[in-house]
Design an enzyme around this catalytic site. Structure first.
Site, PDB file in Angstrom:
ATOM      1  N   GLU A  31     -11.873 -23.201 -19.658  1.00 60.51           N
ATOM      2  CA  GLU A  31     -10.464 -22.347 -20.142  1.00 60.51           C
ATOM      3  C   GLU A  31      -9.964 -21.881 -18.554  1.00 60.51           C
ATOM      4  O   GLU A  31     -10.678 -21.241 -17.754  1.00 60.51           O
ATOM      5  CB  GLU A  31     -10.820 -21.546 -21.036  1.00 60.51           C
ATOM      6  CG  GLU A  31      -9.607 -20.624 -21.327  1.00 60.51           C
ATOM      7  CD  GLU A  31     -10.069 -19.577 -22.242  1.00 60.51           C
ATOM      8  OE1 GLU A  31      -9.430 -19.265 -23.242  1.00 60.51           O
ATOM      9  OE2 GLU A  31     -10.989 -18.769 -21.926  1.00 60.51           O
ATOM     10  N   HIS A  33      -8.594 -19.073 -16.027  1.00 60.41           N
ATOM     11  CA  HIS A  33      -8.932 -17.806 -15.865  1.00 60.41           C
ATOM     12  C   HIS A  33      -8.099 -17.385 -14.697  1.00 60.41           C
ATOM     13  O   HIS A  33      -8.503 -16.607 -13.992  1.00 60.41           O
ATOM     14  CB  HIS A  33     -10.264 -17.519 -15.506  1.00 60.41           C
ATOM     15  CG  HIS A  33     -11.104 -17.247 -17.089  1.00 60.41           C
ATOM     16  ND1 HIS A  33     -11.538 -18.550 -17.578  1.00 60.41           N
ATOM     17  CD2 HIS A  33     -11.718 -16.461 -17.667  1.00 60.41           C
ATOM     18  CE1 HIS A  33     -12.111 -18.089 -18.740  1.00 60.41           C
ATOM     19  NE2 HIS A  33     -12.395 -16.704 -18.836  1.00 60.41           N
ATOM     20  N   ASP A  42     -16.258 -18.792 -18.589  1.00 58.72           N
ATOM     21  CA  ASP A  42     -16.968 -18.382 -19.998  1.00 58.72           C
ATOM     22  C   ASP A  42     -18.314 -19.056 -19.977  1.00 58.72           C
ATOM     23  O   ASP A  42     -18.903 -18.808 -21.159  1.00 58.72           O
ATOM     24  CB  ASP A  42     -15.869 -18.686 -21.168  1.00 58.72           C
ATOM     25  CG  ASP A  42     -14.742 -17.828 -21.158  1.00 58.72           C
ATOM     26  OD1 ASP A  42     -14.918 -16.643 -20.555  1.00 58.72           O
ATOM     27  OD2 ASP A  42     -13.939 -18.079 -21.781  1.00 58.72           O
ATOM     28  N   HIS A 117     -17.266 -16.827 -25.101  1.00 61.41           N
ATOM     29  CA  HIS A 117     -15.664 -17.277 -25.365  1.00 61.41           C
ATOM     30  C   HIS A 117     -15.303 -16.512 -26.629  1.00 61.41           C
ATOM     31  O   HIS A 117     -15.557 -16.998 -27.634  1.00 61.41           O
ATOM     32  CB  HIS A 117     -15.523 -18.724 -25.276  1.00 61.41           C
ATOM     33  CG  HIS A 117     -14.255 -19.293 -25.543  1.00 61.41           C
ATOM     34  ND1 HIS A 117     -13.126 -18.967 -24.670  1.00 61.41           N
ATOM     35  CD2 HIS A 117     -13.769 -19.966 -26.251  1.00 61.41           C
ATOM     36  CE1 HIS A 117     -11.987 -19.392 -24.998  1.00 61.41           C
ATOM     37  NE2 HIS A 117     -12.512 -20.237 -26.239  1.00 61.41           N
ATOM     38  N   GLU A 119     -12.910 -17.133 -28.931  1.00 61.84           N
ATOM     39  CA  GLU A 119     -12.485 -17.991 -30.115  1.00 61.84           C
ATOM     40  C   GLU A 119     -13.682 -18.783 -30.461  1.00 61.84           C
ATOM     41  O   GLU A 119     -13.595 -19.463 -31.462  1.00 61.84           O
ATOM     42  CB  GLU A 119     -11.524 -19.012 -29.216  1.00 61.84           C
ATOM     43  CG  GLU A 119     -10.151 -18.235 -28.925  1.00 61.84           C
ATOM     44  CD  GLU A 119     -10.158 -17.846 -27.619  1.00 61.84           C
ATOM     45  OE1 GLU A 119     -11.089 -17.529 -26.985  1.00 61.84           O
ATOM     46  OE2 GLU A 119      -8.994 -17.966 -26.999  1.00 61.84           O
ATOM     47  N   HIS A 174      -9.291 -10.711 -20.685  1.00 61.28           N
ATOM     48  CA  HIS A 174      -9.370 -12.186 -20.142  1.00 61.28           C
ATOM     49  C   HIS A 174      -8.742 -12.251 -18.681  1.00 61.28           C
ATOM     50  O   HIS A 174      -7.725 -11.902 -18.109  1.00 61.28           O
ATOM     51  CB  HIS A 174      -8.579 -13.110 -20.975  1.00 61.28           C
ATOM     52  CG  HIS A 174      -8.487 -14.439 -20.805  1.00 61.28           C
ATOM     53  ND1 HIS A 174      -9.706 -15.437 -20.904  1.00 61.28           N
ATOM     54  CD2 HIS A 174      -7.639 -15.284 -19.868  1.00 61.28           C
ATOM     55  CE1 HIS A 174      -9.412 -16.531 -20.358  1.00 61.28           C
ATOM     56  NE2 HIS A 174      -8.292 -16.612 -19.671  1.00 61.28           N
ATOM     57  N   GLU A 179     -14.501  -9.473 -16.288  1.00 56.00           N
ATOM     58  CA  GLU A 179     -14.689 -10.933 -15.782  1.00 56.00           C
ATOM     59  C   GLU A 179     -14.639 -11.172 -14.425  1.00 56.00           C
ATOM     60  O   GLU A 179     -15.393 -11.708 -13.802  1.00 56.00           O
ATOM     61  CB  GLU A 179     -13.858 -11.923 -16.550  1.00 56.00           C
ATOM     62  CG  GLU A 179     -14.011 -11.913 -18.022  1.00 56.00           C
ATOM     63  CD  GLU A 179     -13.296 -13.207 -18.725  1.00 56.00           C
ATOM     64  OE1 GLU A 179     -14.158 -13.893 -19.536  1.00 56.00           O
ATOM     65  OE2 GLU A 179     -12.250 -13.397 -18.530  1.00 56.00           O
TER      66      GLU A 179
END
Length: 258
Positions: A31, A33, A42, A117, A119, A174, A179
């Site tokens: 995904e 970033h 992730d 992650h 989701e 995010h 991160e």
């Protein structure tokens, strides 16, 4: 000795199952970033946490699942960013089910699914449930699975140090301070601090709209500010994550730590 399952021989794997070692399954995503972090963030971070904890409790880290459930605008930026490659919820559920089920058939009895992650949460829960059902169907009724998000294991004092003006919450983090700081510690070769954008924090309504309206997500895909990220801050976070997860798993499975 390695904690990585893919580096083990089958006899070494079998020894671990006989010792009732916990088997860690990182579940990540591919995904966006932002322009400064890699697509695999992730997966890198939960795998790192799993490896560190497994080394302390005599565990085994199975190969990470590198794809996650579809990126959502309010927590990941969304599917429209190039490179974001996702699974349908049912597909992810079945992958988790199959991996845990097969590990169980080969003797594993203690599982720790480490989610990286946001989701992924509900598809992973369903996968665990189905795997344990199938193992019971196959006569294996002593398997136990723990599921966790690594970011939940952090001390309030650490968050206060990182966010003296108040923690915005994990969804907006995010590709932001947390991160970025952890990736600076884990994979600094993949972080480009010169490309951190100046937009954000994102402001979202308290509902989701489909199709996603143009301009809802910052163009960079970064949902909050990443300026000020450092490897030292990443170390604060990862120390908490590893220590607190080790304590929780050791207590749950009555394990001695190294």
């Amino acid at each position: 000795m390695t904690v990585l399952m893919q580096e083990m021989s089958w006899p070494a794997f079998e020894e671990k199952t006989k010792a009732l070692a916990p088997f860690f399954l990182p579940v990540g995503a591919t995904e966006q970033h932002g322009p400064h972090l890699p697509l695999g963030t992730d997966a890198f971070l939960p795998t790192h946490v799993a490896k560190e904890v497994a080394a302390r409790v005599g565990g085994v880290v199975a190969p990470a699942i590198p794809y996650g459930y579809k990126s959502q605008p309010r927590s990941g930026g969304g599917q429209h960013f190039p490179g974001t490659t996702s699974l349908a919820a049912n597909t992810l559920t079945l992958v988790v089910r199959d991996v845990i089920h097969d590990l169980g058939l080969h003797g594993a009895r203690r599982f720790v699914v480490v989610n990286g992650h946001v989701e992924n949460a509900w598809p992973v829960i369903e996968g665990i449930d189905l795997a344990l059902r199938e193992l019971r169907r196959d006569g294996i009724d002593d398997a136990v699975a723990l599921r966790l998000e690594y970011w939940d294991f952090v001390q309030t004092e650490t968050l206060d140090r990182l966010f003296p003006d108040g923690y915005p919450g994990i969804d907006l983090e995010h590709a932001s301070l947390l991160e970025t700081s952890m990736m600076l510690l884990v994979r600094p070769d993949l972080v480009d601090m010169s490309k951190i954008p100046n937009d954000g924090p994102a402001e979202f309504p308290k509902f989701d709209r489909y199709p996603t309206p143009p301009g809802l997500v910052p163009a960079s895909g970064v949902l909050a500010r990443a300026q000020g990220s450092t490897a030292e801050k990443g170390e604060w976070l990862l120390t908490d994550h590893v220590n607190l997860i080790t304590e929780a798993i050791s207590a749950e499975f009555s394990l001695q730590t190294r």
